[in-house]
Design an enzyme around this catalytic site. Structure first.
Site, mmCIF file in Angstrom:
data_model
loop_
_atom_site.group_PDB
_atom_site.id
_atom_site.type_symbol
_atom_site.label_atom_id
_atom_site.label_comp_id
_atom_site.label_asym_id
_atom_site.label_seq_id
_atom_site.Cartn_x
_atom_site.Cartn_y
_atom_site.Cartn_z
ATOM 1 N N GLU A 1 -44.521 107.166 56.452
ATOM 2 C CA GLU A 1 -44.226 105.992 57.270
ATOM 3 C C GLU A 1 -44.834 106.132 58.656
ATOM 4 O O GLU A 1 -45.379 105.190 59.217
ATOM 5 C CB GLU A 1 -42.700 105.855 57.411
ATOM 6 C CG GLU A 1 -42.253 104.740 58.348
ATOM 7 C CD GLU A 1 -40.748 104.607 58.398
ATOM 8 O OE1 GLU A 1 -40.054 105.614 58.144
ATOM 9 O OE2 GLU A 1 -40.258 103.506 58.693
ATOM 10 N N GLU B 1 -32.315 101.972 53.053
ATOM 11 C CA GLU B 1 -33.042 100.703 53.141
ATOM 12 C C GLU B 1 -33.476 100.301 51.729
ATOM 13 O O GLU B 1 -32.793 99.572 51.061
ATOM 14 C CB GLU B 1 -34.248 100.819 54.069
ATOM 15 C CG GLU B 1 -33.822 101.082 55.506
ATOM 16 C CD GLU B 1 -34.804 100.565 56.527
ATOM 17 O OE1 GLU B 1 -35.205 99.404 56.456
ATOM 18 O OE2 GLU B 1 -35.178 101.366 57.403
#
Ligand code: BGC
Length: 737
Positions: A623, A338
């Site tokens: 995260e 990402e």
């Protein structure tokens, strides 16, 4: 400058770098020389074998297609001799290599190109210029593979092949001046060598970070060093990097036989641990490896320390989350496939980030891209830059709380730095985003329907869900109201006619009241054995948004607050919030008189909590609240970065509530200093370099009393409010209490 683009004459693909080179002479008496240079792909400029400047990963990542590719300008006077060789080495990078969700490469171009204009000025006032053109030669390069996601191979046995004379290229993108902060090498770490239970040789650099690993080595020609990267070890202490998904992150160094210095120049990795998969000797020399941290060069302006080592570690992790992810654009994470400018993540962390560091220029650049990519209908996407084919459609949809970066970030930066230009540059984008929401919902004043990320990664929906249970319609309508409010505030600062937005805001509030608030206010906890979430209305995140976005009246706040506190109790005294609720939950409590509950959340050590990851040895923000579960297994391999700054938004609460530094007038012109001490912190010392000078707020438990010390810069007026009721108006200078 655009007409000077050149490319390789050969059409075969190079997954590594190619080099454009030219020899040139300069006359005597040069007074100055400069170059403007750029590339499709990543470039490194060398003159006479010396790298020019200290920037890396140039020309940086911008919205190449909608705004343009940046060029950099360098003073090269000191690099020149009479006879010169100039080389521009270009590798795929963001433009040509793999980037984005959809696992595509060649998003912006199918080959690399270079472009440069040199200007040499002589002491007699004359000047000559020359540029990249077909007089440049093209060669293969020892960097035989380079890709942001997949890593880099540097083959020092490689003998560059002449590919022919450069050909002119027609690059469809504009060239634009570089307005961001330079990406540079920052600091370095040495490792200890571990042997894991599986027998793997792993370097532990002690800190999760973004950058690369340099190596000094001499060994047999053609032998290899092969490195894999990871952020954490598994519960048995073995190397683990399944959470990198398809991103291979493999670095290979092939030895020349002489003393070699290796260091990637066209990729970066997110890591703490490095597994040595191949090495030319039986004994590994850990000393020969150096981890080099790379990020945008930002000026540090904020500091926070306290007497609690776990909270200090949390603060350290917040800082390192930012260092690791402020690499030209605000990325979600630096390691997996990402590393994108996710708007939601950028938005939730912006205030903390802008207190830690001066991020004004950094965001001026990114907001320029966000504006350039805004749809004709006002749509703002999930990531920026968002090249064609970079993401699957499902992930580029406008989502509440993500797209609201368009309103929240400009407003936040204006608060932090006091510069009205931030608002005037972005006001049109802010208004158009609100208009988009106005048109998007299935009801005029509510944003119902559509696809949203929701309260991303909240744990109230159950173990394996990505989205919390808070109704996405409620979240979308709450952000519709909030963004409209921000447009009104920004418009007032700029002297615009905001009456249509005032009317819109009132209508959204009334519609929200009918659709959600009435049920929420009348909810009776005693009538239910377990909490009935009322289709996603009765959640912590819903209460937090109602309190923070002004969606209820002052009188109703007490009831919403008591709901919030009860919902925290029902959730075992813990948060059930994800990306949407977490940035606000602590403020929702402390601003409404329940700092005690906020502190309870802060000191919680069971997941979901901030200290859980600290106890698990985190050196950056995770995260996922329980990225590593209590039994040591991983939450999943799929969405489990250990370097994601979103939950680092608690930093803002540490500055503004624990230390009590609150901005009343933009740019710290007026502040309230209202620390809310807690004995478990022992002491707090926090400072911010404001536009008016350094500001300090500190307190400490000494014997049975709390001692305060404040330093207020000249030009800032402060109101000091202490928890015992003492209040001092219009203070300046140093104050001890
Ligand atoms: C990213 C997030 C992002 C999210 C969208 C993830 O894959 O890493 O941080 O905001 O997708 O919900």
């Amino acid at each position: 400058m655009e007409k000077h683009w050149i490319k390789s004459p050969r059409s075969e693909k190079y997954f590594g770098a190619i080099r454009f080179a030219k020899n040139f002479q300069v006359g005597d008496c040069v007074s100055s020389a400069k170059v403007r240079v750029s590339s499709v792909g990543l470039y490194e400029l060398q003159i006479n074998d010396q790298k020019v400047g200290n920037r890396v990963l140039t020309p940086g990542f911008t919205s190449y297609n909608m705004r343009g590719i940046q060029y950099q300008e360098y003073d090269i006077t000191e690099y020149l001799s009479d006879e010169n060789t100039v080389c521009i080495t270009v590798a795929p990078g963001w433009a040509v290599g793999y980037i984005g969700y959809a696992h595509n490469k060649e998003i912006y171009a199918d080959h690399v190109s270079a472009c440069a204009v040199f200007t040499v000025t002589y002491q007699n006032g004359t000047a000559e210029t020359f540029s990249t053109d077909s007089s440049w030669a093209v060669y293969t390069h020892p960097v035989t593979h380079a890709d942001i996601y997949n890593g880099e191979t540097i083959d020092k046995t490689h003998i560059p092949q002449f590919l022919g004379a450069a050909e002119p290229d027609a690059v469809p993108y504009r060239l634009i001046p570089d307005i961001g902060e330079p990406i540079c090498e920052q600091e370095s770490f040495k490792a200890v060598l571990l042997t894991t239970p599986k027998g793997e040789k792993v370097l532990d650099f002690g800190q999760n970070m973004t950058g690369y690993v340099a190596l000094k080595i001499q060994g047999e020609r053609g032998r290899k060093v092969r490195l894999s990267f990871g952020e954490v070890l598994d519960r048995d202490g073995n190397f683990y990097n399944e959470n990198y998904r398809t991103s291979k992150n493999e670095v290979v160094y092939i030895l020349s036989g002489e003393a070699d210095d290796f260091k990637p120049a066209f990729s970066f990795q997110g890591f703490r641990y490095v597994r040595i998969d191949e090495y030319p000797f039986a004994q590994i020399d850990a000393e020969a490896f150096t981890a080099i941290v790379v990020h945008s060069e930002l000026k540090r302006i904020g500091n926070f320390e306290c007497g609690n080592q776990k909270i200090n570690q949390l603060y350290h992790n917040i800082i390192w989350g930012q260092k690791s992810n402020y690499l030209d654009i605000p990325t979600d994470c630096p390691q997996r496939d990402e590393r994108l400018g996710w708007t939601g993540d950028a938005q939730v962390f912006c205030r903390t980030a802008g207190t830690n560091y001066d991020v004004k220029k950094f965001f001026d650049k990114w907001l320029s891209d966000l504006r350039a990519e805004q749809g004709a209908d006002g749509a703002v996407y999930g990531t920026c830059p968002e090249g064609p084919g970079m993401s699957t459609r499902a992930h580029t949809r406008t989502s509440a709380a993500w797209a609201d970066a368009a309103t929240i970030i400009p407003w936040t930066l204006y608060q932090l730095y006091g510069d009205q230009k931030i608002l005037s540059d972005n006001y049109d984008m802010m208004c158009r985003w609100v208009e988009y929401m106005h048109a998007a919902g299935t009801e005029e004043y509510l944003w119902l329907g559509g696809w949203h990320y929701g309260d991303w990664l909240a744990l109230d929906a159950g173990a394996d869900s990505y989205q919390g249970i808070t109704s996405t319609d409620l979240i979308a309508s709450a952000f519709f109201a909030y963004s409209t409010q921000l447009v009104i505030q920004a418009g007032e600062v700029l002297g615009k006619d905001v009456s249509p937005y005032r009317a819109l805001h009132q209508n959204v509030l009334s519609a929200f009241r009918k659709a959600y608030l009435e049920d929420i206010l009348s909810y009776d906890f005693d009538a239910h054995e377990n909490v009935d979430p009322l289709g996603g209305k009765m959640t912590q995140t819903a209460m937090v948004l109602i309190l923070q976005f002004g969606l209820c009246t002052e009188d109703e706040k007490e009831r919403i607050l008591s709901h919030l506190v009860k919902l925290i109790d029902y959730f075992g005294g813990k948060m059930s919030t994800g990306f949407v609720g977490t940035p606000y939950i602590m403020h929702a409590l402390s601003q409404n008189g329940r700092a005690d509950v906020a502190y309870k959340l802060l000191f919680n050590e069971a997941p979901p909590s901030w200290l859980y990851s600290v106890n698990k040895g985190a050196t950056t923000m995770w995260e996922h609240w329980n990225g590593i579960k209590e039994d040591g297994t991983f939450w999943s391999a799929d969405m489990n970065s250990f370097n994601h700054y979103a939950y680092g938004s608690i930093g803002d609460w540490l500055y503004s509530v624990a230390a009590g530094i609150k901005i009343d007038e933009p740019g710290y012109k007026k502040v309230t200093l209202a620390p809310q001490p807690d004995e478990r912190l022992g002491y707090v010392k926090s400072s911010v370099k404001t536009p008016y000078g350094p500001l300090l707020s500190s307190w400490a438990y000494v014997d049975d009393a709390i001692k305060y010390k404040f330093i207020i810069p000249e030009g800032t007026t402060a109101t000091i409010i202490l928890p015992d009721g003492r209040a001092l108006q219009n203070c300046t200078g140093e104050i001890r209490l």
